[in-house]
Scaffold this motif. Structure first.
Motif, PDB file in Angstrom:
ATOM      1  N   UNK A   1     -87.443   5.571  -8.310  1.00 35.42           N
ATOM      2  CA  UNK A   1     -86.773   6.826  -7.992  1.00 35.42           C
ATOM      3  C   UNK A   1     -86.167   7.399  -9.264  1.00 35.42           C
ATOM      4  N   UNK A   2     -86.071   8.716  -9.310  1.00 34.86           N
ATOM      5  CA  UNK A   2     -85.500   9.380 -10.478  1.00 34.86           C
ATOM      6  C   UNK A   2     -84.590  10.509 -10.025  1.00 34.86           C
ATOM      7  N   UNK A   3     -83.577  10.785 -10.816  1.00 34.89           N
ATOM      8  CA  UNK A   3     -82.674  11.903 -10.590  1.00 34.89           C
ATOM      9  C   UNK A   3     -82.572  12.685 -11.888  1.00 34.89           C
ATOM     10  N   UNK A   4     -82.553  14.029 -11.796  1.00 37.92           N
ATOM     11  CA  UNK A   4     -82.456  14.846 -12.999  1.00 37.92           C
ATOM     12  C   UNK A   4     -81.939  16.238 -12.664  1.00 37.92           C
ATOM     13  N   UNK A   5     -81.531  16.950 -13.707  1.00 39.84           N
ATOM     14  CA  UNK A   5     -81.011  18.305 -13.522  1.00 39.84           C
ATOM     15  C   UNK A   5     -82.100  19.314 -13.192  1.00 39.84           C
ATOM     16  N   UNK A   6     -83.328  19.086 -13.727  1.00 41.62           N
ATOM     17  CA  UNK A   6     -84.437  20.003 -13.469  1.00 41.62           C
ATOM     18  C   UNK A   6     -85.625  19.221 -12.912  1.00 41.62           C
ATOM     19  N   UNK A   7     -86.537  19.955 -12.282  1.00 39.52           N
ATOM     20  CA  UNK A   7     -87.733  19.315 -11.737  1.00 39.52           C
ATOM     21  C   UNK A   7     -88.564  18.701 -12.870  1.00 39.52           C
ATOM     22  N   UNK A   8     -88.691  19.403 -13.969  1.00 38.96           N
ATOM     23  CA  UNK A   8     -89.474  18.901 -15.111  1.00 38.96           C
ATOM     24  C   UNK A   8     -88.896  17.597 -15.651  1.00 38.96           C
ATOM     25  N   UNK A   9     -87.563  17.540 -15.768  1.00 38.54           N
ATOM     26  CA  UNK A   9     -86.922  16.312 -16.246  1.00 38.54           C
ATOM     27  C   UNK A   9     -87.141  15.171 -15.256  1.00 38.54           C
ATOM     28  N   UNK A  10     -87.144  15.504 -13.973  1.00 38.80           N
ATOM     29  CA  UNK A  10     -87.367  14.491 -12.943  1.00 38.80           C
ATOM     30  C   UNK A  10     -88.800  13.941 -13.039  1.00 38.80           C
ATOM     31  N   UNK A  11     -89.766  14.827 -13.233  1.00 41.05           N
ATOM     32  CA  UNK A  11     -91.161  14.401 -13.420  1.00 41.05           C
ATOM     33  C   UNK A  11     -91.282  13.494 -14.630  1.00 41.05           C
ATOM     34  N   UNK A  12     -90.664  13.882 -15.731  1.00 47.99           N
ATOM     35  CA  UNK A  12     -90.726  13.083 -16.958  1.00 47.99           C
ATOM     36  C   UNK A  12     -90.077  11.709 -16.756  1.00 47.99           C
ATOM     37  N   UNK A  13     -89.006  11.678 -16.012  1.00 48.03           N
ATOM     38  CA  UNK A  13     -88.295  10.418 -15.769  1.00 48.03           C
ATOM     39  C   UNK A  13     -89.155   9.434 -14.969  1.00 48.03           C
ATOM     40  N   UNK A  14     -89.935   9.935 -14.041  1.00 50.44           N
ATOM     41  CA  UNK A  14     -90.803   9.065 -13.246  1.00 50.44           C
ATOM     42  C   UNK A  14     -91.932   8.473 -14.082  1.00 50.44           C
ATOM     43  N   UNK A  15     -92.366   9.204 -15.095  1.00 55.95           N
ATOM     44  CA  UNK A  15     -93.443   8.703 -15.937  1.00 55.95           C
ATOM     45  C   UNK A  15     -92.868   8.081 -17.158  1.00 55.95           C
TER      46      UNK A  15
END
Length: 62
Positions: free
Chosen positions: A48-62
């Protein structure tokens, strides 16, 4: 002794083409009430990932 990590093995197989898996296609994203985002990969329990933006969340998962 060999140490193996399930998520690392999964991602390695996905990227190598042994099994055509796409992590992005399997990720689920939600926008939370405070405007931040959460993302998870259902086939990888506990990822699972949490982030301020959708793009940051996508990057965090990968």
């Amino acid at each position: 002794m060999v140490i193996r990590f399930i998520l690392s093995d999964y991602v390695e197989r996905a990227m190598s083409g042994d099994k055509p898996l796409c992590v992005y296609a399997q990720a689920i994203y939600d926008k939370l009430e405070d405007g931040t985002f959460t993302g998870r990969i259902p086939v990888c329990k506990g990822v699972i990932a949490f982030a301020l933006t959708l793009r940051e969340c996508e990057d965090e998962l990968l």
